[in-house]
Scaffold this active site. Sequence first.
Site, PDB file in Angstrom:
ATOM      1  N   TRP A  10       0.810  -1.233   0.000  1.00 57.15           N
ATOM      2  CA  TRP A  10       0.000   0.000   0.000  1.00 57.15           C
ATOM      3  C   TRP A  10       0.838   1.274   0.000  1.00 57.15           C
ATOM      4  O   TRP A  10       0.290   2.369  -0.116  1.00 57.15           O
ATOM      5  CB  TRP A  10      -0.919  -0.006   1.227  1.00 57.15           C
ATOM      6  N   LYS A  11       2.140   1.145   0.192  1.00 59.87           N
ATOM      7  CA  LYS A  11       3.000   2.334   0.273  1.00 59.87           C
ATOM      8  C   LYS A  11       2.404   3.324   1.290  1.00 59.87           C
ATOM      9  O   LYS A  11       1.885   2.889   2.312  1.00 59.87           O
ATOM     10  CB  LYS A  11       3.179   2.959  -1.110  1.00 59.87           C
ATOM     11  N   HIS A  94      12.792  -2.657  -0.695  1.00 59.16           N
ATOM     12  CA  HIS A  94      12.000  -2.136  -1.820  1.00 59.16           C
ATOM     13  C   HIS A  94      12.830  -1.067  -2.542  1.00 59.16           C
ATOM     14  O   HIS A  94      13.577  -0.315  -1.900  1.00 59.16           O
ATOM     15  CB  HIS A  94      10.687  -1.546  -1.302  1.00 59.16           C
ATOM     16  N   GLU A  96      12.108   1.735  -3.657  1.00 56.39           N
ATOM     17  CA  GLU A  96      11.903   3.114  -3.188  1.00 56.39           C
ATOM     18  C   GLU A  96      12.744   3.388  -1.944  1.00 56.39           C
ATOM     19  O   GLU A  96      13.237   4.497  -1.751  1.00 56.39           O
ATOM     20  CB  GLU A  96      10.401   3.354  -2.933  1.00 56.39           C
ATOM     21  N   GLY A 172       5.092   1.239 -10.800  1.00 56.44           N
ATOM     22  CA  GLY A 172       4.252   2.440 -10.833  1.00 56.44           C
ATOM     23  C   GLY A 172       4.278   3.169 -12.163  1.00 56.44           C
ATOM     24  O   GLY A 172       3.844   4.316 -12.251  1.00 56.44           O
ATOM     25  N   SER A 212       3.696  -2.949 -11.927  1.00 60.89           N
ATOM     26  CA  SER A 212       2.486  -2.686 -12.700  1.00 60.89           C
ATOM     27  C   SER A 212       1.666  -3.948 -12.990  1.00 60.89           C
ATOM     28  O   SER A 212       1.154  -4.120 -14.091  1.00 60.89           O
ATOM     29  CB  SER A 212       2.845  -1.943 -14.001  1.00 60.89           C
TER      30      SER A 212
HETATM   31  C1  PEP Z   1       5.400  -1.990  -5.721  1.00 60.69           C
HETATM   32  O1  PEP Z   1       5.078  -1.054  -5.020  1.00 60.69           O
HETATM   33  O2  PEP Z   1       6.159  -2.838  -5.265  1.00 60.69           O
HETATM   34  C2  PEP Z   1       4.842  -2.088  -7.069  1.00 60.69           C
HETATM   35  C3  PEP Z   1       5.173  -3.104  -7.797  1.00 60.69           C
HETATM   36  O3  PEP Z   1       4.001  -1.064  -7.471  1.00 60.69           O
HETATM   37  P1  PEP Z   1       3.059  -1.065  -8.786  1.00 60.69           P
HETATM   38  O4  PEP Z   1       2.276  -2.366  -8.777  1.00 60.69           O
HETATM   39  O5  PEP Z   1       2.171   0.117  -8.603  1.00 60.69           O
HETATM   40  O6  PEP Z   1       3.950  -0.968  -9.980  1.00 60.69           O
END
Ligand code: PEP
Length: 248
Positions: A10-11, A94, A96, A172, A212
Amino acid sequence: MRKRLVAGNWKMHKTPSEARQWFRELIAQLPPTQAEPALLVPFTHLPYASEVLEGHGVSWGAQDVSAHPEGAYTGEVSARMLADLACKYTIVGHSERRSYHAESDALVAEKARRLLEQGITPILCVGEPLHVREAGEHVEYTLRQLEGSLEGVNPPSASHLVIAYEPVWAIGTGKTATPEDAEAMHRAIRGWLIARYGSGFAEELRILYGGSVKPDNATALFSQPNIDGGLVGGASLKLGDYLQLLTA
Ligand code: PEP
């Protein structure tokens, strides 16, 4: 037979009370599925996750953990705190966190070790940025990251470790690796895990794809032999999409 895991990341989205309502709606609508649902939510949402999801076949956990067991580390959250809230999984490494917080492979390995000490399964993320993929060096890059991030990490069984392959250029962005490209990387990762932990262990260990994943591409990805589910960002925030992923 590896049980597929559909892990929502969910970030930094939703408030705790929005999350509590979402969890209630999820369990009211949970479809019959052979996959394991899991939600990796902000720390503030975890008490509600344990209150609402307990006993409904949905796992929960955090998106990061401190590398320290306890002490004067303002703002950090320890693995023992997460274990007290019955977290089954927690994300480490992750992309990020690696890029915005300069987390090294060594730090990620330290965090994974803290989680294992508390019986929490790390979901360890690895994956290459775009320039590495374009240079054709994605396999070497990702396996090197895996090696560094698993330094001294010795899970007691294959169910105590999950690897998530997340090409950074696909997170994303709406760009997804083709099922064939993702499968090729997952096969390479499994080969590396066989060499590191032995084949019995590595064949049982789950390797998720992330980047994605959406209801319209999940079935093609999840039906690849070495893709054991997904780590899903955006699509895990919408209940309808997440429910579809559970049956993909
Ligand atoms: C993620 O946050 O690990 C991710 C894969 O995001 P998304 O599915 O939005 O690309």
